[in-house]
Design an enzyme around this catalytic site. Structure first.
Site, mmCIF file in Angstrom:
data_model
loop_
_atom_site.group_PDB
_atom_site.id
_atom_site.type_symbol
_atom_site.label_atom_id
_atom_site.label_comp_id
_atom_site.label_asym_id
_atom_site.label_seq_id
_atom_site.Cartn_x
_atom_site.Cartn_y
_atom_site.Cartn_z
ATOM 1 N N ASP A 50 0.838 -1.201 0.000
ATOM 2 C CA ASP A 50 0.000 0.000 0.000
ATOM 3 C C ASP A 50 0.870 1.246 0.000
ATOM 4 O O ASP A 50 1.544 1.548 0.980
ATOM 5 C CB ASP A 50 -0.892 0.008 1.255
ATOM 6 N N TYR A 55 3.313 9.651 -0.460
ATOM 7 C CA TYR A 55 4.426 9.060 0.296
ATOM 8 C C TYR A 55 5.781 9.259 -0.394
ATOM 9 O O TYR A 55 6.815 9.047 0.230
ATOM 10 C CB TYR A 55 4.203 7.556 0.542
ATOM 11 N N LYS A 80 -2.729 5.911 -4.293
ATOM 12 C CA LYS A 80 -3.827 6.838 -3.967
ATOM 13 C C LYS A 80 -3.634 8.203 -4.608
ATOM 14 O O LYS A 80 -2.499 8.656 -4.783
ATOM 15 C CB LYS A 80 -3.913 7.036 -2.437
ATOM 16 N N HIS A 113 -7.629 9.560 -1.731
ATOM 17 C CA HIS A 113 -6.972 9.514 -0.420
ATOM 18 C C HIS A 113 -7.827 10.134 0.699
ATOM 19 O O HIS A 113 -7.911 9.585 1.790
ATOM 20 C CB HIS A 113 -5.615 10.231 -0.532
HETATM 21 P P1 NDP Z 1 0.840 1.487 11.797
HETATM 22 O O1 NDP Z 1 -0.216 1.286 12.828
HETATM 23 O O2 NDP Z 1 1.010 0.461 10.756
HETATM 24 O O3 NDP Z 1 2.197 1.688 12.598
HETATM 25 C C1 NDP Z 1 3.425 1.896 11.978
HETATM 26 C C2 NDP Z 1 4.429 2.302 13.070
HETATM 27 O O4 NDP Z 1 4.592 1.240 13.999
HETATM 28 C C3 NDP Z 1 5.795 2.613 12.505
HETATM 29 O O5 NDP Z 1 6.356 3.650 13.286
HETATM 30 C C4 NDP Z 1 6.576 1.318 12.731
HETATM 31 O O6 NDP Z 1 7.946 1.603 12.899
HETATM 32 C C5 NDP Z 1 5.964 0.819 14.014
HETATM 33 N N1 NDP Z 1 5.935 -0.660 14.120
HETATM 34 C C6 NDP Z 1 5.695 -1.556 13.142
HETATM 35 N N2 NDP Z 1 5.713 -2.804 13.619
HETATM 36 C C7 NDP Z 1 5.974 -2.703 14.947
HETATM 37 C C8 NDP Z 1 6.114 -3.649 15.981
HETATM 38 N N3 NDP Z 1 6.002 -4.957 15.743
HETATM 39 N N4 NDP Z 1 6.392 -3.198 17.236
HETATM 40 C C9 NDP Z 1 6.503 -1.874 17.477
HETATM 41 N N5 NDP Z 1 6.371 -0.924 16.529
HETATM 42 C C10 NDP Z 1 6.101 -1.332 15.272
HETATM 43 O O7 NDP Z 1 0.591 2.944 11.168
HETATM 44 P P2 NDP Z 1 0.598 3.574 9.705
HETATM 45 O O8 NDP Z 1 0.123 4.951 9.851
HETATM 46 O O9 NDP Z 1 1.903 3.386 9.039
HETATM 47 O O10 NDP Z 1 -0.537 2.747 8.926
HETATM 48 C C11 NDP Z 1 -0.262 1.616 8.130
HETATM 49 C C12 NDP Z 1 -0.351 1.950 6.659
HETATM 50 O O11 NDP Z 1 -1.645 2.442 6.327
HETATM 51 C C13 NDP Z 1 0.580 3.082 6.183
HETATM 52 O O12 NDP Z 1 1.930 2.706 6.098
HETATM 53 C C14 NDP Z 1 -0.058 3.471 4.891
HETATM 54 O O13 NDP Z 1 0.259 2.545 3.869
HETATM 55 C C15 NDP Z 1 -1.536 3.400 5.264
HETATM 56 N N6 NDP Z 1 -2.056 4.696 5.727
HETATM 57 C C16 NDP Z 1 -3.093 5.244 5.017
HETATM 58 C C17 NDP Z 1 -3.624 6.446 5.377
HETATM 59 C C18 NDP Z 1 -4.724 7.006 4.596
HETATM 60 O O14 NDP Z 1 -5.070 8.173 4.787
HETATM 61 N N7 NDP Z 1 -5.328 6.255 3.684
HETATM 62 C C19 NDP Z 1 -3.120 7.224 6.518
HETATM 63 C C20 NDP Z 1 -2.046 6.557 7.217
HETATM 64 C C21 NDP Z 1 -1.574 5.339 6.828
HETATM 65 P P3 NDP Z 1 9.117 0.868 12.027
HETATM 66 O O15 NDP Z 1 8.844 1.125 10.605
HETATM 67 O O16 NDP Z 1 10.349 1.539 12.539
HETATM 68 O O17 NDP Z 1 9.041 -0.590 12.409
#
Ligand code: NDP
Length: 282
Positions: A50, A55, A80, A113
């Site tokens: 995704d 991004y 998106k 988006h």
């Molecule tokens: P998430 O809930 O997926 O959390 C991601 C965060 O958690 C990062 O900082 C990551 O750090 C950390 N993380 C990942 N795995 C672990 C773990 N096992 N233990 C502890 N920390 C962890 O949030 P997102 O906002 O990234 O949402 C997921 C996806 O959804 C996005 O990447 C994007 O593709 C989408 N999205 C869509 C939006 C929209 O408006 N349509 C808005 C926001 C997101 P690290 O990378 O350092 O592991």
């Protein structure tokens, strides 16, 4: 429905198969970090990625997919349309630009988006949707959908469409469950997809999830992800770390008891970590 494999799919209203589990790459640094994360995910068996124009890493996603050796046809790619590209002509252009950056001739899912603009009878996203339908009909997006649409946004859009959105991607986790939106999407055959599914890492601090993790031999992040799979919600946790990418997807060898699903259901606080779609207008 029991989801037992990282490649298991939800069937969208047009018959397209969307993997229940994928990698999100928001805030994966454009360049080697994003590219490597996608390669690791594909190696770990993920088959859904995704991304978004916002991004800045669509080209890295495309490069990683080509580098992985996994056939393009086996990977589900979502991107998106950003908020500066609403309106018919701009939307068509934005889609071409995304395809060019991805170096692909189609995407699997193209999403609007955010529902930008004040709710009205003729919000700009209704016009944008006409372009989404044209893109869909051209075959260059196998499915189309929206993101961050609340019930009232969908109620404004749906009467104007020829092709209904197949997906709505929204913030969703144990503290933000939006039961009204869940019910509305289910009733209209719009697949709900969760962003911030692990509360941006804070799931690890939710004591109820930690406790359940002890019961199932999993961590709180995995419990959160399994819970939404058990509820029929597609999920796309983000990580750029190899071990986390692997561990986050280690959720296919257990299921939560109904009482534990109910317990997590009861944690809803209506709490957002991201913007409120009603107040996000630019
Ligand atoms: P998430 O809930 O997926 O959390 C991601 C965060 O958690 C990062 O900082 C990551 O750090 C950390 N993380 C990942 N795995 C672990 C773990 N096992 N233990 C502890 N920390 C962890 O949030 P997102 O906002 O990234 O949402 C997921 C996806 O959804 C996005 O990447 C994007 O593709 C989408 N999205 C869509 C939006 C929209 O408006 N349509 C808005 C926001 C997101 P690290 O990378 O350092 O592991």
């Amino acid at each position: 429905m029991t989801i037992t494999n990282l490649t298991d799919t939800a069937t969208l209203s047009n018959g397209v198969e969307l993997p229940w589990f994928g990698l999100g790459v928001y805030k994966a640094e454009p360049g080697p970090e994003a590219e490597q994360a996608v390669v690791w995910a594909l190696e770990a068996g993920y088959r859904s990625i995704d991304t978004a124009a916002l991004y800045g890493n669509e080209s890295d996603v495309g490069r990683a997919i080509r580098r992985s050796g996994v056939p393009r046809s086996e990977i589900f790619v979502t991107t998106k349309l950003w908020n500066d590209s609403h309106g018919f002509d701009k939307a068509l252009q934005a889609f071409d630009d995304s395809l060019n950056r991805l170096e692909m001739d189609y995407v699997d899912l193209y999403l609007v988006h955010w529902p930008v603009g004040q709710p009205s009878d003729t919000p700009i996203y209704n016009e944008t949707w006409q372009a989404m339908e044209a893109i869909y009909k051209s075959g260059r997006a196998r499915a189309i959908g929206v993101s961050n649409f609340m019930v009232h946004h969908l109620q404004t859009l749906l009467p104007t469409v020829n092709v209904a959105p197949m997906v709505n991607q929204v913030e969703f986790h144990p503290w933000l469950q939006q039961p009204d939106l869940q019910a509305f999407c289910r009733a209209h055959q719009i697949q709900l997809e969760a962003w911030a599914p692990i509360m941006r890492g804070r799931a690890l601090e939710v004591s109820e999830l930690v406790k359940l993790g002890e019961k199932y031999g999993k961590n709180a992040v995995q419990v959160s992800l399994r819970w939404m799979l058990d509820k029929g919600i597609v999920t796309i946790p983000k990580s750029v770390k190899k071990e986390r990418i692997k561990n986050n997807a280690d959720v296919f060898d257990f299921e939560l008891d109904p009482a534990d699903i109910a317990l997590i259901d009861s944690l809803d606080r209506g709490q957002r970590f991201g913007p409120n779609p009603n107040k996000f207008n630019f």
